[in-house]
Scaffold this motif. Structure first.
Motif, short mmCIF file in Angstrom:
data_model
loop_
_atom_site.label_atom_id
_atom_site.label_comp_id
_atom_site.label_asym_id
_atom_site.label_seq_id
_atom_site.Cartn_x
_atom_site.Cartn_y
_atom_site.Cartn_z
N PRO A 138 3.06 6.14 -4.34
CA PRO A 138 1.65 6.09 -4.19
C PRO A 138 0.86 5.74 -5.35
N LYS A 139 1.08 4.64 -6.18
CA LYS A 139 0.21 4.05 -6.59
C LYS A 139 0.25 2.82 -5.98
N LYS A 150 5.53 13.71 -4.54
CA LYS A 150 5.05 12.21 -5.23
C LYS A 150 5.82 11.85 -6.34
N ARG A 151 6.83 12.41 -6.71
CA ARG A 151 7.70 12.31 -8.21
C ARG A 151 9.39 12.00 -7.92
N THR A 166 -6.45 6.16 -4.96
CA THR A 166 -5.97 7.69 -5.82
C THR A 166 -5.67 7.43 -7.41
N HIS A 224 11.48 1.12 -8.96
CA HIS A 224 10.43 1.18 -8.95
C HIS A 224 9.40 -0.46 -9.64
N SER A 234 -1.98 -0.42 -4.44
CA SER A 234 -3.12 -0.57 -4.06
C SER A 234 -3.10 -1.92 -2.90
N GLN A 277 1.02 -1.34 -0.06
CA GLN A 277 -0.14 0.02 -0.09
C GLN A 277 1.23 1.29 -0.35
N PRO A 278 0.42 2.37 0.03
CA PRO A 278 1.28 3.71 -0.25
C PRO A 278 1.79 4.27 0.46
N TYR A 279 1.80 4.08 2.34
CA TYR A 279 2.58 4.53 2.98
C TYR A 279 3.55 3.20 3.44
N ASN A 295 4.71 8.84 1.67
CA ASN A 295 4.00 7.88 0.30
C ASN A 295 5.21 7.92 -0.29
#
Ligand SMILES: Nc1ncnc2c1ncn2[C@@H]1O[C@H](COP(=O)(O)OP(=O)(O)OP(=O)(O)O)[C@@H](O)[C@H]1O
Length: 323
Positions: free
Chosen positions: A234-235, A266-267, A323, A276, A237, A223-225, A231
């Motif tokens: 961010p993507k 978030k970049r 998101t 990633h 799920s 998950q994101p966190y 974060n």
């Protein structure tokens, strides 16, 4: 519904101890049917969850919900207890008793990922008004060295994040409520300075292997966190079978500042020293011993030969918008 609530009084720097009487008062006034189980030591929620499932399945209780009232550690142990119970009693797992989340810990990253409020009043309303469980994809790993396996709700980290967890857990300021934030950032600084890069190989589903000779952080996240609200993916799920893997190579001082700046935007995944992956399954192998962490709990200083995938478990939550 009957709620079987596992309460960690020490979660959130003893927040559990303060909040629980208020939750109890609310439940009593609303005439909600519930039972309480207080954790008394590290790992206790595992056996409590197993004991609850024993009781619930023996009495054929169709409306039982297990609620983990604590932080990510309590939730992790609760899930572990449930997974162990169903592994030992495969014939009893249809349907499995769902897990509800009352986030009264410090980081509560799983609740963040599900967009559950960290205000207990709001989180409790979600538990009391939810009508059906939601299937969540949780992380599962096989540790090939130790012939063991396990689960993670949030992430499995090797390197920087785990070193921070290790230093923070052993800091003398940890249990001091006002100074625990300072202690955390002091641990981050100490970890960045002392951690040596390590050789990491990623095995992808198609058999391709990529080696990073100077990895500094490798986090498999569901998950994101991670780390109490950072974060990192961010993507990512909780509803998909993909796990995200974030690798950061040993950064220079300038790259550390750049990473933090890009993280806020978030970049950060676009940086050339950050890698990633998003896959349904993959493997990680390290050559040197480094600290590891699962959902914020220490794994020790080890060499890792681990493979990852997801498994499904029902949670008593509302499906959050993506998101
Ligand atoms: N009575 C107890 N005394 C001491 N430790 C306990 C007790 N009950 C549970 N624990 C341990 O407390 C640890 C921390 O709990 P938890 O993770 O739920 O809270 P937190 O660390 O405040 O939250 P987060 O992980 O979200 O930051 C867990 O490892 C758990 O095993």
């Amino acid at each position: 519904m009957e709620y079987f609530i596992i309460v960690n009084p020490t979660a959130g720097g003893n927040n559990g101890r303060k909040v629980w009487p208020q939750v109890e008062q609310y439940l009593d006034q609303a005439a909600i049917s519930y039972r309480t189980y207080f954790t008394e030591y590290d790992g206790h929620a595992v056996s409590i969850a197993m004991q609850i499932l024993n009781q619930v399945t023996a009495t054929n209780h169709p409306d039982a919900i297990i609620v983990a009232a604590g932080g990510d550690g309590t939730l992790h142990e609760t899930l572990l207890g449930c997974m162990r119970f169903y592994a030992e009693h495969p014939l009893l797992q249809n349907p499995r008793v769902p897990i509800g989340v009352l986030p009264i810990g410090s980081g509560n990253d799983f609740a963040r990922g599900l967009k559950i409020s960290r205000q207990w009043q709001d989180a409790l309303q979600v538990i009391l008004t939810t009508k059906k469980p939601v299937n969540i994809e949780i992380g599962h790993f096989d540790n090939h060295d130790y012939q063991s396996d396990g689960y993670f709700l949030n992430n499995f980290g090797i390197g920087l994040d785990a070193t921070v967890v290790h230093f923070a857990n052993h800091s003398l300021l940890k249990s001091h409520q006002q100074l625990s934030g300072f202690s955390y950032w002091a641990s981050v600084r100490h970890a960045i300075k002392s951690l040596k890069p390590f050789r990491l190989t990623v095995s992808q589903p198609d058999g391709t292997k990529i080696t990073y000779p100077r990895a500094f952080l490798a986090t498999v996240t569901n998950q994101p966190y991670f780390g109490g609200g950072i974060n990192i993916a961010p993507k990512a799920s909780l509803y998909q079978k993909q796990l995200d893997l974030i690798i950061v190579e040993k950064p220079t001082r300038r790259q550390i500042f750049l990473f933090i700046f890009m993280l806020l935007l978030k970049r950060h995944l676009k940086l050339r020293f950050v890698h990633h992956f998003s896959e349904t399954h993959f493997g990680l192998d390290t050559q040197q011993a480094r600290y590891g962490q699962i959902d914020g709990e220490e794994l020790g200083d080890k060499v890792y030969h681990v493979s990852y995938e997801t498994q499904t478990y029902p949670f008593w939550v509302r499906r959050a918008n993506q998101t």
